[in-house]
Design an enzyme around this catalytic site. Structure first.
Site, short mmCIF file in Angstrom:
data_model
loop_
_atom_site.label_atom_id
_atom_site.label_comp_id
_atom_site.label_asym_id
_atom_site.label_seq_id
_atom_site.Cartn_x
_atom_site.Cartn_y
_atom_site.Cartn_z
N GLY A 21 2.60 -1.03 4.41
CA GLY A 21 2.65 0.39 4.03
C GLY A 21 4.08 0.85 3.87
N HIS A 71 -9.76 1.43 4.61
CA HIS A 71 -8.52 1.61 5.36
C HIS A 71 -8.78 2.58 6.51
CE1 HIS A 71 -4.49 2.82 6.38
NE2 HIS A 71 -4.07 1.71 5.79
N GLU A 130 -7.27 5.01 7.55
CA GLU A 130 -7.06 6.43 7.21
C GLU A 130 -8.29 7.00 6.50
OE1 GLU A 130 -3.34 5.68 5.26
OE2 GLU A 130 -2.46 5.20 7.20
N ASN A 159 0.86 -1.18 0.00
CA ASN A 159 0.00 0.00 0.00
C ASN A 159 0.90 1.23 0.00
OD1 ASN A 159 -1.88 1.98 0.42
ND2 ASN A 159 -2.47 1.33 2.50
N GLY A 182 1.87 2.56 10.76
CA GLY A 182 2.84 3.65 10.59
C GLY A 182 3.53 4.05 11.89
N LYS A 201 0.05 4.24 -0.45
CA LYS A 201 -0.66 5.44 0.08
C LYS A 201 -0.38 6.65 -0.82
CE LYS A 201 -0.47 3.38 4.63
NZ LYS A 201 -0.51 3.56 6.07
N SER A 208 2.74 -1.81 10.56
CA SER A 208 4.19 -1.91 10.79
C SER A 208 4.73 -3.31 10.51
CB SER A 208 4.54 -1.46 12.21
OG SER A 208 4.17 -0.10 12.38
N GLU A 239 -5.93 -4.59 10.58
CA GLU A 239 -4.90 -3.58 10.81
C GLU A 239 -5.22 -2.81 12.08
OE1 GLU A 239 -2.79 -2.37 6.94
OE2 GLU A 239 -4.62 -1.21 7.04
P1 PGA Z 1 2.37 0.52 7.74
O1 PGA Z 1 0.95 0.70 7.00
O2 PGA Z 1 2.95 -0.77 7.23
O3 PGA Z 1 3.17 1.72 7.32
O4 PGA Z 1 2.09 0.47 9.18
C1 PGA Z 1 0.12 -0.38 6.78
C2 PGA Z 1 -1.18 0.10 6.17
O5 PGA Z 1 -1.64 1.17 6.58
O6 PGA Z 1 -1.75 -0.55 5.28
#
Ligand code: PGA
Length: 251
Positions: free
Chosen positions: A232, A93, A95, A9, A171, A11, A211, A165
């Protein structure tokens, strides 16, 4: 369970040239398992073109409109994505839930738009940190899953990929422990067994995100109910991403 699926992803990262470069580097490799790359919509066509000769690479959108077509300025429909050759789409997601107010009703419509257009929805769920502090994480995830899946045609349910998630792990560098992740994945799998039976439940992939990186992927992917990762930050670094994909191929 079946083969592990690793999803990148990206983003709202990378400029056009960086996205092309990263796609080219990924597409030069041979993979044993399918993997999914989700760039910005703006780069979908370029990434599809670059990856067209690598049958293992699928391309995903990070979002889709809830509407079919018409006067919805700025929106991109599932039909438009399909016409480009996009075969997956991330839905819900955290976000999008947090910054764009997307809730179960709209997410259900978006999943149905994908299914109608033969696009695999990657449906994201996960609790906030304070839900876990209050020991309400199972309740929150159950609610996120059932309010949406209840309104999806049973025959299509097995096409949905669920991504667990935990919001506090996205993140932040704070990954769920393999135990915490497996515990939730098995809980989700059981919810699906209760509602739709074990055949459907075994077909559905449940991937972990938050993460996920080259150092923790092996311990996560080892878990019985973890069918892969939604990555991500680490998916933007070529070597790290390929290492995670290779870890997925070990199982
Ligand atoms: P991250 O994001 O690996 O940076 O934690 C994962 C995601 O939001 O899909």
């Amino acid at each position: 369970m079946g083969k592990k699926l690793v999803i990148a992803n990206w983003k709202m990262n990378l400029d056009y040239y960086q996205a092309r470069e990263l796609s080219k580097m990924i597409s030069k490799n041979n993979f044993k398992n399918d993997l999914v790359v989700a760039p910005s919509n703006l780069y979908l066509k370029a990434v599809l073109k670059i990856c067209e000769n690598n049958p293992q690479i699928m391309v995903s959108s990070q979002n889709v409109s809830e509407y079919d077509n018409g006067a919805y300025t700025g929106e991109v429909s599932a039909k438009m994505l399909k016409s480009l050759g996009v075969s997956y789409c991330i839905i819900g997601h955290s976000e999008r839930r947090l910054y764009f107010g997307e809730e179960s009703k709209v997410l259900t419509t978006k999943i149905n738009q994908c299914l109608k257009n033969n696009i695999v929805p990657i449906f994201c769920v996960g609790e906030q940190e304070n839900d876990r502090d209050k020991n309400e994480h199972f309740k929150v995830v159950k609610n996120q899953i059932l309010t949406v899946l209840d309104k999806i045609n049973v025959t299509s349910i097995k096409k949905v990929i669920v991504a667990y998630e935990p919001v506090w792990a996205i993140g932040t560098g704070k990954t769920a422990t393999p135990y915490q992740a497996q515990e939730m994945h098995s809980y989700i799998r059981n919810l699906i067994i209760e509602k739709y039976g074990s055949e459907i439940s075994e077909t559905i992939k449940i991937v972990y995100g938050g993460s996920c990186n080259k150092n923790n992927a092996k311990d996560l992917f080892k878990q019985k109910d973890i069918d892969g990762g939604l990555v991500g930050g680490a998916s933007l670094i070529f070597d790290d991403f390929i290492e995670i994909v290779r870890i997925g191929e070990l199982f």
